[in-house]
Design an enzyme around this catalytic site. Structure first.
Site: not given
Length: 289
Positions: A84-85, A193
């Site tokens: 998803a954006y 990360d």
């Protein structure tokens, strides 16, 4: 439209089941892809299929904790991953404090072991463009030295980005890591990360986590990585984390120890001054111990 643009459009359409019309680069081989009807997704090309599979498993595992928001996954196909954006916003103190509390909840969700891969994720995973082995271990200090420090240290020496004399300083940390690691803690569910570039300050007023290399680890590693390259309102993030889940005494002095991992990853990927920073972190760790 370049071949990579065309691939991004095609894979987005295939994995979402909706016609895709356009792809816009977001940096590297990452594209915002517009779908018919006005929706938008992100298509990201990894260096190889195992990296896409690893990130898919990482995002699912972080989402299962129901703690910090992460993008929904539509699927992966070969080296491509479609998510998803999430519309961008601006960092603020309220979002930072919420992130601190949510990171505490994420870490508390736990893992089966130090080095445990996300369920369904490959043992041979990735952190950015560097391979990362998820090999379970019973105790954090020895596991961290063997699987998060030494692999990148050896590669840096072999490739000439770190001199053997400097490497010996880091090896001294590994040799003494049991006494330098602080109190024992259970395995935490890490993003893995967590530098500032993987914190997405969104339009909804929250901080979303992107591009994880998730695994079971020590919670101080995520926080040390967040500090390494700077983060807006970091003092608010850490204060809220401390209120929700206080860190063990002496955690400030252990920050350089936990930064050895990302600094050595950057050394093998980018060279430059990262090797010197890793050696400086090792010296600081030894001095504090």
């Amino acid at each position: 439209m370049t071949a990579a643009h065309e691939q991004a459009v095609a894979v987005a359409a295939r994995l979402t089941g909706a016609p895709a019309t356009n792809a816009r680069p977001l940096g590297g081989v990452v594209y915002a892809v517009d779908l018919d009807g006005g929706d938008r997704v992100v298509a990201k090309r990894h260096p190889e299929p195992s990296a896409a599979a690893a990130e898919t498993a990482s995002l699912s595992w972080l989402a299962d904790a129901d703690a910090v928001p992460v993008p929904a996954v539509f699927g992966h196909d070969g080296p491509w991953l479609v998510t998803a954006y999430v519309a961008g916003g601006r960092p603020g103190p309220t979002a930072a404090e919420r992130l601190g509390r949510e990171l505490a909840a994420l870490h508390a969700a736990g893992a089966d072991a130090f080095g445990a891969a996300p369920p369904g994720g490959p043992a041979d995973a990735w952190i950015g463009l560097a391979p990362m082995r998820n090999e379970p271990g019973p105790a954090w200090p020895e596991w961290y030295a063997e699987y998060r420090v030494r692999p990148y240290l050896r590669r840096a020496v072999d490739e000439g980005t770190l001199h053997r004399g400097d490497a010996e300083v880091i090896e001294r940390v590994c040799a003494r890591i049991g006494e330098l690691a602080g109190p024992a803690e259970p395995p935490a569910r890490l993003h893995g990360d967590l530098w500032n570039g993987n914190v997405h300050w969104a339009a909804d007023g929250r901080a979303w986590l992107m591009d994880p290399a998730a695994h079971g680890g020590h919670r101080e590693t995520d926080l040390a990585m967040l500090r390494l390259f700077g983060c807006p309102h970091l003092d608010r993030v850490l204060a809220a984390y401390q209120e929700a889940a206080p860190l063990a005494d002496g955690w400030h002095a252990r920050v350089p120890l936990h930064q050895l991992f990302p600094l050595l990853v950057h050394t093998v990927l980018f060279g430059g001054g990262y090797g010197a920073q890793a050696v400086a972190a090792a010296r600081e760790t030894l001095a504090a111990g």
